[in-house]
Motif scaffolding. Structure first.
Motif, short mmCIF file in Angstrom:
data_model
loop_
_atom_site.label_atom_id
_atom_site.label_comp_id
_atom_site.label_asym_id
_atom_site.label_seq_id
_atom_site.Cartn_x
_atom_site.Cartn_y
_atom_site.Cartn_z
N TYR A 176 -15.62 2.29 -3.36
CA TYR A 176 -14.18 2.48 -3.37
C TYR A 176 -13.58 1.96 -4.67
O TYR A 176 -14.10 1.04 -5.29
CB TYR A 176 -13.52 1.75 -2.19
CG TYR A 176 -13.87 2.37 -0.87
CD1 TYR A 176 -13.07 3.34 -0.31
CD2 TYR A 176 -15.02 1.99 -0.19
CE1 TYR A 176 -13.39 3.92 0.91
CE2 TYR A 176 -15.36 2.57 1.02
CZ TYR A 176 -14.54 3.53 1.56
OH TYR A 176 -14.87 4.11 2.75
N ARG A 177 -12.48 2.55 -5.07
CA ARG A 177 -11.76 2.12 -6.27
C ARG A 177 -10.35 1.72 -5.86
O ARG A 177 -9.64 2.47 -5.19
CB ARG A 177 -11.70 3.27 -7.27
CG ARG A 177 -10.96 2.91 -8.53
CD ARG A 177 -10.96 4.05 -9.54
NE ARG A 177 -12.31 4.24 -10.02
CZ ARG A 177 -12.91 5.43 -10.08
NH1 ARG A 177 -12.29 6.51 -9.68
NH2 ARG A 177 -14.13 5.54 -10.55
N GLN A 184 -6.15 4.75 4.92
CA GLN A 184 -7.57 4.65 4.57
C GLN A 184 -8.10 3.25 4.82
O GLN A 184 -9.22 3.09 5.30
CB GLN A 184 -7.77 5.05 3.11
CG GLN A 184 -7.56 6.52 2.86
CD GLN A 184 -7.64 6.88 1.40
OE1 GLN A 184 -7.61 6.02 0.52
NE2 GLN A 184 -7.74 8.17 1.13
N PHE A 185 -7.32 2.23 4.50
CA PHE A 185 -7.75 0.85 4.72
C PHE A 185 -7.92 0.58 6.22
O PHE A 185 -8.89 -0.05 6.64
CB PHE A 185 -6.77 -0.13 4.10
CG PHE A 185 -7.22 -1.56 4.18
CD1 PHE A 185 -8.18 -2.05 3.32
CD2 PHE A 185 -6.68 -2.42 5.12
CE1 PHE A 185 -8.62 -3.37 3.39
CE2 PHE A 185 -7.10 -3.74 5.21
CZ PHE A 185 -8.07 -4.21 4.35
N PHE A 234 0.83 -1.20 0.00
CA PHE A 234 0.00 0.00 0.00
C PHE A 234 0.87 1.25 0.00
O PHE A 234 1.93 1.27 0.60
CB PHE A 234 -0.85 0.06 1.28
CG PHE A 234 -2.00 -0.88 1.31
CD1 PHE A 234 -1.81 -2.22 1.59
CD2 PHE A 234 -3.28 -0.43 1.11
CE1 PHE A 234 -2.88 -3.09 1.65
CE2 PHE A 234 -4.35 -1.28 1.17
CZ PHE A 234 -4.15 -2.62 1.43
N SER A 235 0.35 2.32 -0.62
CA SER A 235 0.95 3.64 -0.40
C SER A 235 0.60 4.02 1.03
O SER A 235 -0.29 3.42 1.65
CB SER A 235 0.37 4.66 -1.38
OG SER A 235 -0.99 4.91 -1.09
N ASN A 236 1.29 5.00 1.59
CA ASN A 236 1.01 5.41 2.97
C ASN A 236 -0.44 5.86 3.12
O ASN A 236 -1.11 5.50 4.09
CB ASN A 236 1.96 6.53 3.40
CG ASN A 236 3.38 6.03 3.54
OD1 ASN A 236 3.61 4.85 3.79
ND2 ASN A 236 4.33 6.92 3.37
N THR A 237 -0.94 6.62 2.16
CA THR A 237 -2.32 7.11 2.20
C THR A 237 -3.31 5.96 2.14
O THR A 237 -4.27 5.91 2.92
CB THR A 237 -2.58 8.09 1.03
OG1 THR A 237 -1.63 9.15 1.12
CG2 THR A 237 -3.98 8.65 1.09
#
Length: 84
Positions: free
Chosen positions: A71-72, A26-27, A19-22
Motif C-alpha cells: 500500500y502507498r 479502504q482502511f 482520510f478521504s472518503n475512499t
C-alpha cells in the motif's frame, strides 16, 4: 473528508489525520490485523513528520508517498490547519 482515529490518541501528535472518503473505506476494509496495525503505526509517524517519504513528481510535485507493504500512503499536509 473523514476524521478517523488511528491507533492511540497521543498528545504528541502535532497533526490530525484526516482520510478521504475512499481512503477511509479502504482502511476499514483491511482484514489483515497485522497490516492494519502497521498502517496505523505509519499514520502516527506521518502525523508527527508529515513531510517524509519519497518525493513525488509531475502533478503531485511537492507531495510525498510512504509505503506500507503493498500500500502507498500519500499525505497531503495542510500546515496552517495542522491536519494531514
Amino acid at each position: 473528508m473523514k476524521k478517523l482515529l488511528v491507533g492511540r490518541k497521543k498528545a504528541s501528535m502535532p497533526y490530525q489525520i484526516t482520510f478521504s472518503n475512499t481512503a477511509a473505506k479502504q482502511f476499514q476494509k483491511l482484514l489483515d490485523k497485522k497490516l492494519k496495525e502497521r498502517m496505523a503505526a505509519a499514520l502516527e509517524f506521518i502525523a508527527n513528520e508529515p513531510l517524509i517519504g519519497k518525493p513525488l513528481q509531475a502533478e503531485f510535485k511537492g507531495s510525498y508517498s510512504f509505503r506500507v507493504g503493498d500500500y502507498r500512503i500519500m499525505p497531503f499536509p495542510r500546515i496552517k490547519k495542522r491536519w494531514v
